[in-house]
Design an enzyme around this catalytic site. Structure first.
Site, PDB file in Angstrom:
ATOM      1  N   VAL A  66       0.735  12.680 -43.092  1.00 47.46           N
ATOM      2  CA  VAL A  66       0.411  13.601 -44.229  1.00 47.46           C
ATOM      3  C   VAL A  66      -0.527  12.453 -45.454  1.00 47.46           C
ATOM      4  CG1 VAL A  66       2.198  15.179 -44.487  1.00 47.46           C
ATOM      5  CG2 VAL A  66       2.673  13.124 -45.638  1.00 47.46           C
ATOM      6  N   ASN A  92       6.823  18.422 -48.491  1.00 50.35           N
ATOM      7  CA  ASN A  92       8.437  17.905 -48.171  1.00 50.35           C
ATOM      8  C   ASN A  92       8.438  16.453 -48.048  1.00 50.35           C
ATOM      9  OD1 ASN A  92      11.433  18.164 -47.880  1.00 50.35           O
ATOM     10  ND2 ASN A  92      10.662  17.836 -45.739  1.00 50.35           N
ATOM     11  N   SER A 143      11.850  14.820 -57.107  1.00 53.54           N
ATOM     12  CA  SER A 143      13.376  14.031 -57.053  1.00 53.54           C
ATOM     13  C   SER A 143      13.548  13.764 -58.572  1.00 53.54           C
ATOM     14  CB  SER A 143      13.172  12.526 -56.147  1.00 53.54           C
ATOM     15  OG  SER A 143      14.447  12.063 -56.478  1.00 53.54           O
ATOM     16  N   TYR A 156       9.010   4.818 -55.602  1.00 51.50           N
ATOM     17  CA  TYR A 156       9.571   6.174 -55.282  1.00 51.50           C
ATOM     18  C   TYR A 156       9.575   6.885 -56.499  1.00 51.50           C
ATOM     19  CZ  TYR A 156      12.618   9.874 -53.420  1.00 51.50           C
ATOM     20  OH  TYR A 156      13.039  10.905 -52.906  1.00 51.50           O
ATOM     21  N   ALA A 157       9.933   6.190 -57.590  1.00 49.84           N
ATOM     22  CA  ALA A 157      10.026   7.087 -58.863  1.00 49.84           C
ATOM     23  C   ALA A 157       8.570   7.257 -59.288  1.00 49.84           C
ATOM     24  CB  ALA A 157      10.742   6.104 -59.973  1.00 49.84           C
ATOM     25  N   ALA A 158       7.483   6.384 -59.338  1.00 52.32           N
ATOM     26  CA  ALA A 158       6.294   6.632 -59.641  1.00 52.32           C
ATOM     27  C   ALA A 158       5.596   7.754 -58.763  1.00 52.32           C
ATOM     28  CB  ALA A 158       5.424   5.330 -59.338  1.00 52.32           C
ATOM     29  N   LYS A 160       7.188  10.176 -57.173  1.00 53.00           N
ATOM     30  CA  LYS A 160       7.704  11.606 -57.399  1.00 53.00           C
ATOM     31  C   LYS A 160       7.480  12.144 -58.933  1.00 53.00           C
ATOM     32  CE  LYS A 160       9.856  12.018 -53.508  1.00 53.00           C
ATOM     33  NZ  LYS A 160       9.581  13.151 -52.918  1.00 53.00           N
ATOM     34  N   ILE A 189      21.098  14.365 -51.887  1.00 55.73           N
ATOM     35  CA  ILE A 189      21.462  15.261 -50.905  1.00 55.73           C
ATOM     36  C   ILE A 189      21.715  14.726 -49.619  1.00 55.73           C
ATOM     37  CG2 ILE A 189      20.230  17.393 -49.767  1.00 55.73           C
ATOM     38  CD1 ILE A 189      20.380  17.641 -52.773  1.00 55.73           C
TER      39      ILE A 189
HETATM   40  P1  NAP Z   1      14.620  12.840 -44.313  1.00 52.37           P
HETATM   41  O1  NAP Z   1      15.839  13.679 -43.449  1.00 52.37           O
HETATM   42  O2  NAP Z   1      14.095  11.462 -43.984  1.00 52.37           O
HETATM   43  O3  NAP Z   1      13.003  13.739 -43.746  1.00 52.37           O
HETATM   44  C1  NAP Z   1      11.795  13.550 -44.101  1.00 52.37           C
HETATM   45  C2  NAP Z   1      10.921  13.723 -43.060  1.00 52.37           C
HETATM   46  O4  NAP Z   1       9.661  13.343 -43.517  1.00 52.37           O
HETATM   47  C3  NAP Z   1      11.344  12.821 -41.812  1.00 52.37           C
HETATM   48  O5  NAP Z   1      11.146  13.687 -40.585  1.00 52.37           O
HETATM   49  C4  NAP Z   1      10.042  11.816 -41.734  1.00 52.37           C
HETATM   50  O6  NAP Z   1       9.774  11.003 -40.652  1.00 52.37           O
HETATM   51  C5  NAP Z   1       8.842  12.553 -42.341  1.00 52.37           C
HETATM   52  N1  NAP Z   1       7.712  11.759 -42.532  1.00 52.37           N
HETATM   53  C6  NAP Z   1       7.775  10.647 -43.000  1.00 52.37           C
HETATM   54  N2  NAP Z   1       6.696  10.217 -43.512  1.00 52.37           N
HETATM   55  C7  NAP Z   1       5.771  11.260 -42.881  1.00 52.37           C
HETATM   56  C8  NAP Z   1       4.357  11.348 -42.944  1.00 52.37           C
HETATM   57  N3  NAP Z   1       3.662  10.320 -43.383  1.00 52.37           N
HETATM   58  N4  NAP Z   1       3.866  12.383 -42.450  1.00 52.37           N
HETATM   59  C9  NAP Z   1       4.625  13.477 -41.998  1.00 52.37           C
HETATM   60  N5  NAP Z   1       5.984  13.345 -42.128  1.00 52.37           N
HETATM   61  C10 NAP Z   1       6.572  12.396 -42.690  1.00 52.37           C
HETATM   62  O7  NAP Z   1      14.495  13.260 -45.778  1.00 52.37           O
HETATM   63  P2  NAP Z   1      14.998  14.196 -46.680  1.00 52.37           P
HETATM   64  O8  NAP Z   1      16.060  13.651 -47.345  1.00 52.37           O
HETATM   65  O9  NAP Z   1      14.958  15.493 -45.927  1.00 52.37           O
HETATM   66  O10 NAP Z   1      13.882  14.299 -47.692  1.00 52.37           O
HETATM   67  C11 NAP Z   1      12.926  15.402 -47.827  1.00 52.37           C
HETATM   68  C12 NAP Z   1      12.194  15.322 -49.168  1.00 52.37           C
HETATM   69  O11 NAP Z   1      13.213  15.467 -50.202  1.00 52.37           O
HETATM   70  C13 NAP Z   1      11.620  13.951 -49.305  1.00 52.37           C
HETATM   71  O12 NAP Z   1      10.373  14.014 -49.860  1.00 52.37           O
HETATM   72  C14 NAP Z   1      12.413  13.148 -50.214  1.00 52.37           C
HETATM   73  O13 NAP Z   1      11.888  12.347 -50.979  1.00 52.37           O
HETATM   74  C15 NAP Z   1      13.124  14.422 -51.034  1.00 52.37           C
HETATM   75  N6  NAP Z   1      14.238  14.031 -51.672  1.00 52.37           N
HETATM   76  C16 NAP Z   1      15.370  14.070 -50.844  1.00 52.37           C
HETATM   77  C17 NAP Z   1      16.597  13.509 -51.626  1.00 52.37           C
HETATM   78  C18 NAP Z   1      17.869  13.317 -51.031  1.00 52.37           C
HETATM   79  O14 NAP Z   1      18.854  13.020 -51.518  1.00 52.37           O
HETATM   80  N7  NAP Z   1      17.864  13.539 -49.461  1.00 52.37           N
HETATM   81  C19 NAP Z   1      16.640  13.815 -52.830  1.00 52.37           C
HETATM   82  C20 NAP Z   1      15.680  13.863 -53.848  1.00 52.37           C
HETATM   83  C21 NAP Z   1      14.282  14.025 -53.003  1.00 52.37           C
HETATM   84  P3  NAP Z   1      10.424   9.581 -40.225  1.00 52.37           P
HETATM   85  O15 NAP Z   1      12.145   9.972 -40.248  1.00 52.37           O
HETATM   86  O16 NAP Z   1       9.833   9.211 -39.140  1.00 52.37           O
HETATM   87  O17 NAP Z   1      10.311   8.830 -41.476  1.00 52.37           O
END
Ligand code: NAP
Length: 248
Positions: A66, A92, A143, A156-158, A160, A189
């Site tokens: 992305v 996402n 987030s 990350y905060a910046a 988000k 999560i």
């Molecule tokens: P996750 O399980 O790590 O899933 C994120 C996915 O995005 C991973 O498969 C990752 O691949 C992929 N990704 C990373 N860089 C990418 C790129 N350049 N192009 C395309 N895909 C890419 O994380 P998640 O917790 O489900 O997070 C999903 C979203 O929710 C994120 O934006 C995260 O910041 C947000 N979020 C999560 C939480 C939480 O507590 N989990 C809280 C607030 C917000 P790799 O594994 O290879 O990096």
């Protein structure tokens, strides 16, 4: 239910976690899915495609970073060729590289900004004309950290927080086309992203969360599908918290 029958939905970072749960939730509602992730996740995307097809759904997978505008443009063009249109974009994909600012390198900063914030620009910019054509919906995964900040997460905060400003501004620009743009702000999560957290910190998060636990990816997926549905037609420019009360 067939809430998304005839709708085409692109979800970035869909091979695991919140993205995967969201893809499965859309598939249950009969959407046609375009699932994206980066190169290393091809096997997981294939498995998810199979899982969706077993549910009677339809899915194509697209490998693209992305953060790379050319790859994103190519992906959106392929989706148009393969599925004919695009109705819903779920931005996402995201990573974190946590360090205090004192220890953070320029690379740690840039990588997170490039994927978490510029990735949202790239995907939205490339998909916007298609979304506008169909009075579609954009959901950006921000987030709680983008609202309140967090120790060790300036990058990350910046990113988000940037997503929130982007969401509100774009909502103003495209409302006249009937397009809605919203952000969600998850707390903690249960995904790979949070699995790496030290047990001590996990315990503290639970202690300060009124509901006393981490959220589940499926719970976030419900919120995303709601915001993508007709039921949410009058909601735009909003940031919806989903955090068990941690923000209170
Ligand atoms: P996750 O399980 O790590 O899933 C994120 C996915 O995005 C991973 O498969 C990752 O691949 C992929 N990704 C990373 N860089 C990418 C790129 N350049 N192009 C395309 N895909 C890419 O994380 P998640 O917790 O489900 O997070 C999903 C979203 O929710 C994120 O934006 C995260 O910041 C947000 N979020 C999560 C939480 C939480 O507590 N989990 C809280 C607030 C917000 P790799 O594994 O290879 O990096």
């Amino acid at each position: 239910m067939n809430m998304f029958k005839d709708k085409v939905v692109l979800i970035t970072g869909a091979s695991q976690g919140i993205g995967k749960a969201t893809a499965l939730k859309f598939a249950e509602q009969k959407a046609s899915l375009a699932i994206n992730d980066i190169g290393g996740q091809e096997e997981q995307l294939k498995e998810l495609k199979n899982e969706i097809e077993k549910l009677g759904g339809r899915a194509n997978y697209y490998l693209a970073d992305v953060a790379n505008y050319e790859e994103v443009e190519k992906m959106v063009q392929s989706i148009k060729n393969d599925l004919g249109k695009l109705d819903v974009l779920v931005n996402n994909a995201g990573i974190c590289r946590d360090k205090t600012l004192a220890k953070m390198t320029k690379e740690d900063w840039q990588k997170v900004i490039d994927i978490d914030l510029t990735g949202v620009f790239n995907c939205t910019k490339a998909a916007l004309a298609l979304i506008v054509n169909n009075r579609g919906k954009i959901i950006n995964v921000s987030s709680l950290v983008g609202i309140r900040g967090n120790f060790g997460q300036t990058n990350y905060a910046a990113a988000k927080a940037g997503i929130i400003g982007f969401t509100k501004s774009l909502a103003k620009e495209v409302g006249r086309f009937g397009v809605t743009v919203n952000a969600i702000a998850p707390g903690f999560i249960e995904t790979n992203l949070t699995q790496k957290m030290p047990e001590e910190i996990k315990g503290m998060v639970k202690k300060f969360t009124p509901l006393g636990r981490f959220g589940r990816p499926e719970e976030v997926a419900f919120l995303i599908t709601f915001l993508a549905s007709e039921k949410a037609d009058f909601i735009t420019g909003s940031v919806v918290n989903i955090d068990g009360g941690l923000s209170l």
